[in-house]
Write a protein that holds these residues in place. Structure first.
Motif, mmCIF file in Angstrom:
data_model
loop_
_atom_site.group_PDB
_atom_site.id
_atom_site.type_symbol
_atom_site.label_atom_id
_atom_site.label_comp_id
_atom_site.label_asym_id
_atom_site.label_seq_id
_atom_site.Cartn_x
_atom_site.Cartn_y
_atom_site.Cartn_z
ATOM 1 N N UNK A 196 0.840 -1.192 0.000
ATOM 2 C CA UNK A 196 0.000 0.000 0.000
ATOM 3 C C UNK A 196 0.876 1.243 0.000
ATOM 4 N N UNK A 253 3.338 0.808 3.256
ATOM 5 C CA UNK A 253 3.059 -0.355 4.099
ATOM 6 C C UNK A 253 3.522 -1.584 3.340
ATOM 7 N N UNK A 292 5.652 -0.331 8.532
ATOM 8 C CA UNK A 292 4.971 0.895 8.130
ATOM 9 C C UNK A 292 5.967 2.032 8.235
ATOM 10 N N UNK A 329 6.637 6.270 7.308
ATOM 11 C CA UNK A 329 6.066 7.492 6.768
ATOM 12 C C UNK A 329 7.080 8.613 6.776
ATOM 13 N N UNK A 386 -5.112 15.726 11.312
ATOM 14 C CA UNK A 386 -5.560 14.733 10.343
ATOM 15 C C UNK A 386 -5.577 13.350 10.988
ATOM 16 N N UNK A 411 -6.336 9.237 9.776
ATOM 17 C CA UNK A 411 -6.611 8.396 8.608
ATOM 18 C C UNK A 411 -6.683 6.935 9.028
ATOM 19 N N UNK A 450 -6.191 3.292 7.107
ATOM 20 C CA UNK A 450 -5.721 2.771 5.826
ATOM 21 C C UNK A 450 -5.686 1.251 5.878
ATOM 22 N N UNK A 497 -5.482 -2.891 9.654
ATOM 23 C CA UNK A 497 -5.673 -1.494 9.296
ATOM 24 C C UNK A 497 -4.629 -0.662 10.015
ATOM 25 N N UNK A 498 -4.174 0.369 9.337
ATOM 26 C CA UNK A 498 -3.225 1.282 9.952
ATOM 27 C C UNK A 498 -3.968 2.560 10.307
ATOM 28 N N UNK A 515 -3.499 6.472 11.542
ATOM 29 C CA UNK A 515 -2.437 7.462 11.379
ATOM 30 C C UNK A 515 -2.913 8.787 11.957
ATOM 31 N N UNK A 530 -1.782 12.829 12.437
ATOM 32 C CA UNK A 530 -0.841 13.895 12.105
ATOM 33 C C UNK A 530 -1.214 15.107 12.938
ATOM 34 N N UNK A 567 1.864 6.300 13.619
ATOM 35 C CA UNK A 567 0.967 5.299 13.044
ATOM 36 C C UNK A 567 1.019 4.010 13.831
#
Lengths: 346, 346
Positions: A136, A152, A158, A160, B136, B138, B140, B147-148, B150, B152, B160
């Motif tokens: 991803x 990912x 993971x 970023x 933010x 999210x 994902x 699922x991640x 996240x 910010x 994350x």
DNA sequence: AATTAGCACTCACTCTCTTAGAGTGCTAAA
DNA sequence: TTTAGCACTCTAAGAGAGTGAGTGCTAATT
């Protein structure tokens, strides 16, 4: 070289490991498994010394093993302790605690436990992310002109990174670019996501996408992070508690610990023991490092190692190391059932 | 207590810091700023000793400062070195290098530079994420049932975490849940994102969202990470190069370094010096720690500290520390213009 | 009253010398 | 081939003696 000399060598190594003092002929002769007099032991010891397996700090002191002596002991003489069932269970619990979640955590737990149990430093080199697949990629707006790119992998890693652009993107631009990335990056392995590949990608971008180059750059850096083996150390403090290791050398080693990467990367199978004296990248005097590979579905994907004094209870430590690397191999190999699912989902 | 005694005390401290040897009366009398004989110096030294400012390792040795002596010197006597213009420029460059990007990087750069310049360990406690705002959130998809989440923040922190659900989510479910999170979490401060708040949120979720509780749990953990002050250390190796620090104590300190958090958290203003001897949480003998707060728009949001031997060139180190913490304060206060923009964007 | 010169004294440090003891190597006997 | 016996070696620990930096005190000086 005969049976008895080997027995005496083993006895000297074990006694020296136990006490830390040079071992005299009388001590050896008094042992139940030795049925000859001190004089005979002395003769054999002198002979072992000539063969380069034992040494003398000075004329009137007992014997201690040389590096060669240790090596012979480890390869041929020692009787590895077997872990009792209850101990295995305890270790398994330790690893399961919260480690089942991701490979990374599992490996971290194992390394910590290994350092703890052996009272040595433990090191792990993990190149497994290289062999996993980008499952991803996401670009997420994170403030004025700031965007976060997120990778990912199928292995559960993971990563970023925040990137700054020259302009804000419209929602359409963002969607289009995300689409573009997904099509070109998702599903390929981390290994393949090289600098050249990314350069090609940039070249293929239509003109109006060029302003998004910093994002591609960011992905490039994330992928580099994933590709390079990261070394992780645990229990480095234990090296300082070690009488026979020079503190300054330990400090120097810790400062340059990344240089170990080369040594850990060498491919070999089974257990390998390296001594501080005879290696360029690992230079603490009187120290030794024991390394074992761990595998993922049959491929070597990392090394697990123990660093401690040369005077180490190898018969105890090596089985621990073998157990942990086997366990890691098993767990990361089965866990990866998710692999295909990761992409199936989209 | 008179002028001359203070002058002698300062001279003893400086000479002792310079050489590391107890200082004798003759050495002091020979200094240009001292215009009395060695005998007079001896009398004054004896008097300073009675006041608890100097001490004797043994009768026939020179004097060295006590903790009280250092403290008086630091508070009243020392003449802080001022940084020359070129030095400032060099430091500013160091910080700018790539630090302007995010607060976190900026602070990291400053800490690294501080450790480098002072040849001590440097520590920073950063609670600023607490005061920033979730810009933010999210969710994902990252593999089967994985699922991640996240987060910010407006300060540029990105966190994350992978979570496992019982079921895979459909695209609609995911969209709906994302919407739900955005509405309830974006725009509120990290401080507000407490466990209770999250519990309320979970309670407010409609029944069919309940299976997504692990995601909320994940966010909860991320927020906890953001709220708690994280300590970051640099240059810990420098402590080992220090003759007068006990290696074992240093190891022990490094193992328990998180206990420093309490000390760094105390609120005070300006510079504070703590000595290893008289503190429970910071127990390396003959060591000292100098701490300064940094601010964001007038509020204390973290501490920057230097840890080194007690025998330290305070007149040099303190100005460095002051400069860095001022610089950090300035940069993170202005940088935050982006704050509103971060949310305006969406 | 404050400062200084003078001097006896203290104490760590370094050397040297001695002694004790663990351990060896060699020789000759079993 | 193994062992007992013994002279020899070398370290580690301890005792004395000499050295020197530095003090504390006293009496003289300013």
């Amino acid at each position: 070289m005969n049976e008895r000399k080997l027995k005496i060598l083993a006895a000297v190594v074990e006694e020296y490991v136990r006490t830390g003092e040079p071992v005299g002929s009388k001590t050896i002769a008094a042992m139940p498994q030795i049925h000859v007099s001190a004089a005979t032991v002395r003769n054999d010891m002198a002979s072992l010394e000539q063969m380069g397996l034992l040494e003398h700090p000075h004329t009137s002191a007992g014997r201690m093993p040389t590096i060669g002596g240790y090596r012979l002991y480890i390869e041929k003489l020692m009787q590895p302790a077997s872990l009792p069932e209850e101990e295995r269970e305890r270790l398994d619990e330790m690893l399961a605690e919260q480690g089942a979640m991701t490979e990374e955590l599992l490996i971290e737990n194992a390394t910590t436990a290994l350092a703890e149990l052996t009272q040595c430093a433990a090191v792990v080199s993990d190149i497994s992310p290289r062999f996993s697949v980008i499952s991803r990629v996401e670009v997420i707006p994170a403030g004025r002109r700031m965007y976060v790119v997120l990778l990912i992998t199928s292995g559960g890693a993971i990563k970023n990174k925040a990137c700054r652009l020259e302009f804000d993107l419209t929602d359409e631009q963002l969607a289009l670019f995300s689409q573009f990335l997904a099509e070109n990056i998702e599903g390929i392995s981390v290994e393949e996501l090289s600098e050249e590949r990314m350069a090609q990608l940039t070249a293929a971008m239509s003109a109006y996408m060029l302003s998004m180059a910093p994002l591609v750059q960011g992905i490039c850096e994330l992928s580099r992070d994933l590709r390079q083996r990261a070394l992780m150390f645990r229990g480095e403090q234990n090296l300082f508690s070690c009488e026979e290791l020079d503190k300054m050398e330990v400090v120097h080693f810790i400062e340059h610990k990344d240089e170990l990467a080369g040594l850990l990367d060498d491919s070999f199978s089974g257990i390998r023991v390296v001594f501080g004296e005879d290696n360029d990248h690992f230079v603490i005097g009187n120290s030794s490092m024991i390394v074992s590979k761990y595998r993922k579905k049959g491929h070597n994907v990392g090394s697990l190692g123990v660093i401690g004094p040369m005077r180490l209870d190898y018969a105890k430590v090596i089985p621990y190391l073998e157990y942990f690397s086997q366990k890691i191999s098993d767990l990361i190999s089965e866990e990866n059932d998710d692999d295909s699912g990761a992409r199936r989902r989209r």
